[in-house]
Motif scaffolding. Structure first.
Motif, PDB file in Angstrom:
ATOM      1  N   PRO A  19      17.528  57.081   1.948  1.00  0.00           N
ATOM      2  CA  PRO A  19      17.962  58.446   1.625  1.00  0.00           C
ATOM      3  C   PRO A  19      19.407  58.712   2.035  1.00  0.00           C
ATOM      4  O   PRO A  19      20.129  59.426   1.327  1.00  0.00           O
ATOM      5  N   HIS A  20      19.837  58.144   3.154  1.00  0.00           N
ATOM      6  CA  HIS A  20      21.214  58.332   3.594  1.00  0.00           C
ATOM      7  C   HIS A  20      22.184  57.672   2.614  1.00  0.00           C
ATOM      8  O   HIS A  20      23.225  58.245   2.271  1.00  0.00           O
ATOM      9  N   LEU A  21      21.837  56.473   2.166  1.00  0.00           N
ATOM     10  CA  LEU A  21      22.696  55.773   1.212  1.00  0.00           C
ATOM     11  C   LEU A  21      22.776  56.546  -0.106  1.00  0.00           C
ATOM     12  O   LEU A  21      23.850  56.658  -0.717  1.00  0.00           O
ATOM     13  N   LEU A  22      21.640  57.081  -0.557  1.00  0.00           N
ATOM     14  CA  LEU A  22      21.626  57.818  -1.809  1.00  0.00           C
ATOM     15  C   LEU A  22      22.443  59.109  -1.706  1.00  0.00           C
ATOM     16  O   LEU A  22      23.191  59.457  -2.628  1.00  0.00           O
ATOM     17  N   ALA A  23      22.298  59.832  -0.597  1.00  0.00           N
ATOM     18  CA  ALA A  23      23.063  61.069  -0.417  1.00  0.00           C
ATOM     19  C   ALA A  23      24.555  60.771  -0.349  1.00  0.00           C
ATOM     20  O   ALA A  23      25.373  61.464  -0.965  1.00  0.00           O
ATOM     21  N   ALA A  24      24.923  59.739   0.403  1.00  0.00           N
ATOM     22  CA  ALA A  24      26.333  59.373   0.527  1.00  0.00           C
ATOM     23  C   ALA A  24      26.905  58.943  -0.817  1.00  0.00           C
ATOM     24  O   ALA A  24      28.013  59.350  -1.207  1.00  0.00           O
ATOM     25  N   ALA A  25      26.161  58.123  -1.545  1.00  0.00           N
ATOM     26  CA  ALA A  25      26.639  57.662  -2.853  1.00  0.00           C
ATOM     27  C   ALA A  25      26.775  58.816  -3.828  1.00  0.00           C
ATOM     28  O   ALA A  25      27.747  58.893  -4.598  1.00  0.00           O
ATOM     29  N   GLY A  26      25.800  59.748  -3.806  1.00  0.00           N
ATOM     30  CA  GLY A  26      25.860  60.887  -4.710  1.00  0.00           C
ATOM     31  C   GLY A  26      27.095  61.740  -4.469  1.00  0.00           C
ATOM     32  O   GLY A  26      27.820  62.099  -5.407  1.00  0.00           O
ATOM     33  N   MET A  27      27.382  62.054  -3.202  1.00  0.00           N
ATOM     34  CA  MET A  27      28.547  62.873  -2.892  1.00  0.00           C
ATOM     35  C   MET A  27      29.856  62.120  -3.155  1.00  0.00           C
ATOM     36  O   MET A  27      30.854  62.715  -3.567  1.00  0.00           O
ATOM     37  N   ALA A  28      29.853  60.811  -2.932  1.00  0.00           N
ATOM     38  CA  ALA A  28      31.050  60.014  -3.226  1.00  0.00           C
ATOM     39  C   ALA A  28      31.337  60.000  -4.729  1.00  0.00           C
ATOM     40  O   ALA A  28      32.488  60.143  -5.163  1.00  0.00           O
ATOM     41  N   LEU A  29      30.292  59.859  -5.538  1.00  0.00           N
ATOM     42  CA  LEU A  29      30.482  59.878  -6.987  1.00  0.00           C
ATOM     43  C   LEU A  29      30.999  61.234  -7.459  1.00  0.00           C
ATOM     44  O   LEU A  29      31.865  61.304  -8.350  1.00  0.00           O
ATOM     45  N   ILE A  30      30.491  62.310  -6.872  1.00  0.00           N
ATOM     46  CA  ILE A  30      30.974  63.632  -7.252  1.00  0.00           C
ATOM     47  C   ILE A  30      32.457  63.774  -6.896  1.00  0.00           C
ATOM     48  O   ILE A  30      33.208  64.476  -7.589  1.00  0.00           O
ATOM     49  N   GLY A  31      32.890  63.089  -5.855  1.00  0.00           N
ATOM     50  CA  GLY A  31      34.309  63.113  -5.500  1.00  0.00           C
ATOM     51  C   GLY A  31      35.203  62.504  -6.562  1.00  0.00           C
ATOM     52  O   GLY A  31      36.394  62.818  -6.632  1.00  0.00           O
ATOM     53  N   THR A  32      34.643  61.651  -7.419  1.00  0.00           N
ATOM     54  CA  THR A  32      35.443  61.053  -8.495  1.00  0.00           C
ATOM     55  C   THR A  32      35.583  61.990  -9.688  1.00  0.00           C
ATOM     56  O   THR A  32      36.307  61.668 -10.640  1.00  0.00           O
ATOM     57  N   ALA A  33      34.889  63.127  -9.666  1.00  0.00           N
ATOM     58  CA  ALA A  33      34.962  64.058 -10.796  1.00  0.00           C
ATOM     59  C   ALA A  33      36.382  64.557 -11.016  1.00  0.00           C
ATOM     60  O   ALA A  33      36.776  64.862 -12.151  1.00  0.00           O
ATOM     61  N   VAL A  34      37.176  64.659  -9.948  1.00  0.00           N
ATOM     62  CA  VAL A  34      38.555  65.121 -10.088  1.00  0.00           C
ATOM     63  C   VAL A  34      39.331  64.181 -10.998  1.00  0.00           C
ATOM     64  O   VAL A  34      40.084  64.608 -11.875  1.00  0.00           O
ATOM     65  N   ALA A  35      39.141  62.874 -10.793  1.00  0.00           N
ATOM     66  CA  ALA A  35      39.850  61.892 -11.621  1.00  0.00           C
ATOM     67  C   ALA A  35      39.421  62.006 -13.076  1.00  0.00           C
ATOM     68  O   ALA A  35      40.257  62.003 -13.987  1.00  0.00           O
ATOM     69  N   ALA A  36      38.119  62.131 -13.325  1.00  0.00           N
ATOM     70  CA  ALA A  36      37.639  62.239 -14.703  1.00  0.00           C
ATOM     71  C   ALA A  36      38.111  63.539 -15.349  1.00  0.00           C
ATOM     72  O   ALA A  36      38.508  63.554 -16.525  1.00  0.00           O
ATOM     73  N   SER A  37      38.089  64.614 -14.587  1.00  0.00           N
ATOM     74  CA  SER A  37      38.490  65.911 -15.139  1.00  0.00           C
ATOM     75  C   SER A  37      39.974  65.947 -15.492  1.00  0.00           C
ATOM     76  O   SER A  37      40.393  66.699 -16.384  1.00  0.00           O
ATOM     77  N   SER A  38      40.778  65.129 -14.811  1.00  0.00           N
ATOM     78  CA  SER A  38      42.214  65.093 -15.112  1.00  0.00           C
ATOM     79  C   SER A  38      42.482  64.558 -16.511  1.00  0.00           C
ATOM     80  O   SER A  38      43.580  64.732 -17.043  1.00  0.00           O
ATOM     81  N   LEU A  39      41.496  63.910 -17.122  1.00  0.00           N
ATOM     82  CA  LEU A  39      41.643  63.404 -18.480  1.00  0.00           C
ATOM     83  C   LEU A  39      41.242  64.438 -19.523  1.00  0.00           C
ATOM     84  O   LEU A  39      41.335  64.181 -20.724  1.00  0.00           O
ATOM     85  N   LEU A  40      40.797  65.611 -19.079  1.00  0.00           N
ATOM     86  CA  LEU A  40      40.234  66.614 -19.985  1.00  0.00           C
ATOM     87  C   LEU A  40      40.975  67.939 -19.928  1.00  0.00           C
ATOM     88  O   LEU A  40      40.403  68.990 -20.218  1.00  0.00           O
ATOM     89  N   THR A  41      42.246  67.904 -19.563  1.00  0.00           N
ATOM     90  CA  THR A  41      42.979  69.150 -19.339  1.00  0.00           C
ATOM     91  C   THR A  41      43.134  69.976 -20.613  1.00  0.00           C
ATOM     92  O   THR A  41      43.299  71.201 -20.541  1.00  0.00           O
ATOM     93  N   THR A  42      43.109  69.348 -21.796  1.00  0.00           N
ATOM     94  CA  THR A  42      43.262  70.108 -23.040  1.00  0.00           C
ATOM     95  C   THR A  42      41.955  70.218 -23.829  1.00  0.00           C
ATOM     96  O   THR A  42      41.943  70.775 -24.925  1.00  0.00           O
ATOM     97  N   PHE A  43      40.857  69.696 -23.280  1.00  0.00           N
ATOM     98  CA  PHE A  43      39.571  69.771 -23.978  1.00  0.00           C
ATOM     99  C   PHE A  43      38.917  71.110 -23.650  1.00  0.00           C
ATOM    100  O   PHE A  43      39.005  71.588 -22.516  1.00  0.00           O
ATOM    101  N   PRO A  44      38.258  71.759 -24.621  1.00  0.00           N
ATOM    102  CA  PRO A  44      37.577  73.038 -24.332  1.00  0.00           C
ATOM    103  C   PRO A  44      36.657  72.902 -23.115  1.00  0.00           C
ATOM    104  O   PRO A  44      35.762  72.058 -23.113  1.00  0.00           O
TER     105      PRO A  44
END
Length: 314
Positions: A19-44
């Motif tokens: 459970p600790h590994l899953l929680a840590a991995a989940g929050m770490a993956l959410i931290g990458t959302a900033v990088a993905a969102s930077s590719l969508l600055t002009t998308f609705p």
């Protein structure tokens, strides 16, 4: 000790760490959302969220048919709660972040959202009419302090601060509203139905705000950003988080939300939007200290979630 006994002990350690590994991995993956969102600055924006959650739901709902034994399909009351979960912890959270960023520096909503461990550390015992424990509260404060040091405090007007507080409520709702559903429905159904509701709700918001322009064909770069948000950041992160949440309890699980700004800060130099420095190192140490303090205990009782019946992302 026999080989069979040592094998049993090893299996228990793995099950206890999972459970600790899953929680840590989940929050770490959410931290990458900033990088993905930077590719969508002009998308609705709302249309992008509808696509993200729609793709995730298309993957998660078939998996939900093979949910864990002992779980069941959602009833009418469960569906209402899942719709509220999607409206507050998914769509509402993202819209609040977007609104906050119009007049606030990114650090402001980032730091306030990182306060969710403190909310859970205080709210659970208070709702149970007991005194909050010094250890969990201190651990949560360390995690929040580490996130604040990593991101900085930033500047904001009253509107930006207000929307940031709404984002914090959305972050809390993402875990608090899911916690009582998970034992009955299982992680796959909660994540799958939640994403399905979020896709519909985001599309409706987009139709109101953008009209016919709510959706368009993404460019290859935008498609890559949407795919990353839908698959690792939503499917994998949500499954990991909702699997870990009932096993750790919300107060302990949300401590791992301190990893989200650390991952975002680590990716910033690669995106050309920031650099690593002493502040990030100090912040990482504070988060680590909070995790150690909050996740180690002198007693062996099973952890309890502060919102039990009872964590952004974003």
């Amino acid at each position: 000790m026999s080989r069979s006994a040592s094998g049993v002990d090893a299996g228990r350690r793995v099950r206890s760490a999972l459970p600790h590994l899953l929680a840590a991995a989940g929050m770490a993956l959410i931290g990458t959302a900033v990088a993905a969102s930077s590719l969508l600055t002009t998308f609705p924006y709302a249309g992008g969220q509808a696509l993200r959650y729609g793709v995730a739901a298309a993957i998660l709902l078939p998996l939900a048919r093979r949910a864990a034994p002992g779980t069941r399909r959602p009833g009418a009351g469960d569906l209402v709660r899942l719709a509220l979960l999607a409206a507050t912890g998914m769509v509402g959270f993202n819209l609040a972040i977007l609104a906050a960023l119009r007049t606030a520096e990114p650090a402001v909503p980032g730091v306030l959202v990182a306060c969710s461990p403190v909310v859970f550390a205080l709210a659970g015992p208070l709702l149970a009419r007991t005194r909050p424990g010094a250890r969990p509260v201190a651990a949560a404060v360390l995690v929040v302090a580490g996130a604040a040091v990593v991101q900085g405090l930033g500047r904001s007007d009253a509107a930006g601060l207000g929307y940031s507080l709404l984002a914090l409520l959305g972050e809390v709702a993402f875990s608090a509203q899911a916690a009582p559903l998970l034992p009955r429905l299982g992680a796959r159904r909660v994540a799958g139905y939640g994403c399905a509701f979020a896709a519909v709700e985001a599309l409706l918001v987009g139709l109101v705000t953008d009209g016919a322009g709510v959706l368009r064909v993404p460019t290859p770069v935008e498609a890559a950003g949407l795919a990353w948000l839908a698959l690792p950041v939503t499917v994998l992160a949500f499954l990991g988080w909702y699997t870990a949440l009932p096993r750790l309890g919300a107060a302990r699980a949300t401590l791992y939300s301190g990893l989200t700004p650390l991952v975002a800060a680590a990716l910033a130099p690669l995106l050309g939007t920031g650099r690593l420095g002493p502040g990030q190192a100090v912040g990482a140490l504070l988060v680590a200290a909070g995790l150690v303090l909050g996740l180690t205990t002198r007693r062996r009782a099973a952890p309890s979630g502060p919102a039990a019946p009872p964590p952004t992302g974003p």
